[in-house]
Design an enzyme around this catalytic site. Sequence first.
Site, PDB file in Angstrom:
ATOM      1  N   HIS A  89      23.490  45.139  47.965  1.00 30.50           N
ATOM      2  CA  HIS A  89      22.893  45.283  49.503  1.00 30.50           C
ATOM      3  C   HIS A  89      23.164  43.916  50.392  1.00 30.50           C
ATOM      4  O   HIS A  89      22.467  43.121  50.135  1.00 30.50           O
ATOM      5  CB  HIS A  89      21.820  46.550  49.378  1.00 30.50           C
ATOM      6  CG  HIS A  89      22.195  46.746  48.886  1.00 30.50           C
ATOM      7  ND1 HIS A  89      20.882  48.088  48.168  1.00 30.50           N
ATOM      8  CD2 HIS A  89      23.259  48.238  49.044  1.00 30.50           C
ATOM      9  CE1 HIS A  89      21.628  49.074  48.194  1.00 30.50           C
ATOM     10  NE2 HIS A  89      23.041  49.537  48.473  1.00 30.50           N
ATOM     11  N   GLU A  92      19.810  41.807  51.968  1.00 34.46           N
ATOM     12  CA  GLU A  92      18.660  42.379  50.662  1.00 34.46           C
ATOM     13  C   GLU A  92      18.634  40.995  50.132  1.00 34.46           C
ATOM     14  O   GLU A  92      19.732  40.724  49.045  1.00 34.46           O
ATOM     15  CB  GLU A  92      18.563  43.281  49.669  1.00 34.46           C
ATOM     16  CG  GLU A  92      18.271  45.203  50.381  1.00 34.46           C
ATOM     17  CD  GLU A  92      18.624  46.134  49.795  1.00 34.46           C
ATOM     18  OE1 GLU A  92      18.593  45.841  48.861  1.00 34.46           O
ATOM     19  OE2 GLU A  92      18.145  47.015  50.150  1.00 34.46           O
ATOM     20  N   HIS A 221      17.697  44.216  43.835  1.00 33.38           N
ATOM     21  CA  HIS A 221      17.549  45.009  45.370  1.00 33.38           C
ATOM     22  C   HIS A 221      15.996  43.859  46.152  1.00 33.38           C
ATOM     23  O   HIS A 221      15.179  43.778  45.642  1.00 33.38           O
ATOM     24  CB  HIS A 221      17.552  46.234  45.684  1.00 33.38           C
ATOM     25  CG  HIS A 221      18.313  46.684  44.927  1.00 33.38           C
ATOM     26  ND1 HIS A 221      19.738  47.292  45.309  1.00 33.38           N
ATOM     27  CD2 HIS A 221      19.112  46.602  43.847  1.00 33.38           C
ATOM     28  CE1 HIS A 221      20.915  47.380  45.462  1.00 33.38           C
ATOM     29  NE2 HIS A 221      20.977  47.104  44.443  1.00 33.38           N
ATOM     30  N   GLU A 313      13.395  45.925  42.520  1.00 33.82           N
ATOM     31  CA  GLU A 313      12.890  46.034  43.734  1.00 33.82           C
ATOM     32  C   GLU A 313      12.054  44.857  43.986  1.00 33.82           C
ATOM     33  O   GLU A 313      11.109  44.638  43.391  1.00 33.82           O
ATOM     34  CB  GLU A 313      12.559  47.165  44.330  1.00 33.82           C
ATOM     35  CG  GLU A 313      13.702  48.103  44.324  1.00 33.82           C
ATOM     36  CD  GLU A 313      14.514  48.545  45.729  1.00 33.82           C
ATOM     37  OE1 GLU A 313      14.413  47.856  46.142  1.00 33.82           O
ATOM     38  OE2 GLU A 313      15.658  49.358  45.616  1.00 33.82           O
TER      39      GLU A 313
HETATM   40 ZN   LIG Z   1      19.378  48.106  47.878  1.00 35.82          ZN
END
Ligand SMILES: [Zn+2]
Length: 491
Positions: A89, A92, A221, A313
């Site tokens: 992404h 990110e 991410h 994350e």
């Molecule tokens: Zn992501």
Amino acid sequence: CRVGNTLMPRTFANISDGGQSTVLQFTYHSNAQMFSILKKTAAKCPQISRTYSIGRSVEGKDLLVIEFSNNPGQHDLLEPEVKFIGNMHGNEVLGRQLLVYLAQYLCSEYLLGNERIQTIINSTRIHLLPSMNPDGYEIAASEGHLYNGWTSGRANAQNLDLNRNFPDLTSVYYNRRRFKRFRSDHIPIPDSYWMSKVAPETYAVMKWIRSIPFVLSASLHGGELVISYPFDFSRHPLEEKMFSPTPDEQVFKQLARTYADAHATMSSNDTQRCGASFANNGGIVNGALWYSFAGGMSDFNYLHSNCLELTVELGCDKFPAEEELYPEWLRNKEALLSFMESVHRGIKGTVKDTDGNGIKGAIISVKGIRHDVTTADDGDYWRLLNSGVYIVSAVAPGYSRVAKRIRLPARMQRTGRVDFVLKRVLVEPDLDYFSIPELENYERFDPFNQFGQQDGAEPAEPNEDRSEKPWWWAYFSQMGISTPTWLLRNY
Ligand SMILES: [Zn+2]
Ligand SMILES: *[C@@H]1O[C@H](CO)[C@@H](O)[C@H](O)[C@H]1NC(C)=O
Ligand SMILES: *[C@@H]1O[C@H](CO)[C@@H](O)[C@H](O)[C@H]1NC(C)=O
């Protein structure tokens, strides 16, 4: 939500003393700067490193990988391969920077004689793709830390969310489960997938996954502080938050804990959280229990290859302030290294015939875990496992099955070695086990050659005037290919 902003700004840090030390610059790097740093790093460590491109983005930017290994550019027998992917992404951005720092750190520490780093690189082949979405990054970076919104720059330049763009093999898996004997590995890509819009970034990563025998992977991410592991797609079509374990639930959990526990704050319950309450589960969560979505990269890795991929994350802030980069590196460094080292858990070995030739594509099964791995070109395999007692067997078309009982101790220092020698048989033992339905051939990749030759250009829409359509064409076009809709989810 932002992780503590009280630390002193620190843009430069000398990562080690001594002649070979590298000064890491804890700033954001543009695409050009990132490419340059990766290439310079590989040039500084040519005996253990090289860069290579796996393809191009929509706007023609390289998807540049830096590799570390004692034999860069080739697979060594029995040496496991690991990959890290950042910036899938585009907005990110922390993972992208961490991988750029990690590359410099690995090179520098190896040269300085850091025994741990040398051991990792001497025994593991590591691939870092700091940016899977350099086009999206450019949009996010033009807005910057303060102004980047929750989603701008997330998708690629075709506005495709790359983590919804992979073939949905999880639905295929759920369908297969109704049959008594089914395989949950190496599920072929349905031909219907190629009728949808396939991003060149997705295409490049799929090809990469198919061409290297990866064992373990992390996709970095941002937007939460948690490790999530497959499945990401819910086993119930109407339940968007439902625990949906893979057959390797225990292994995935252990791998997730490895990262979370080695991270400075991920598993601690007094950490300022971003909204969800993952702390009481040690900072890890099953993806579909958090939020279900189809077409993700981790589910694809698991069901199409031997690779186990987790989603990391890294924090609440998708685009942290520059002065957060150094503290974030410190929070994640040990976790990144521990995660790499965890590829040496479980067992590995070779499958050979009685003449000593490696057998490619032999199937390694563990009793009680309905997910097999297959051998690579030279007959070598890796099977991540937690401690315990297992019955492991190997079989291949035209060969008899051989089973062994193994015990993996609680404190695993290194991978257990389990080799197999298979005898030729006239009657194939598990004929139906190998049979593959006509439409579902694993070797079929881009069967209409629509995407491969584009080399980064906008992939063409399926040609409506195609004169020779396959017989099932009408069926799939009637069904319609659903486009990704979960744009609001963090990863
Ligand atoms: Zn992501
Ligand atoms: C790693 O391999 C290099 C080159 O073979 C060797 O010089 C070095 O001693 C090895 N380091 C460790 C810790 O195994
Ligand atoms: C946080 O951890 C402490 C110490 O382990 C424990 O006593 C407390 O109950 C935990 N709180 C939550 C909300 O889990």
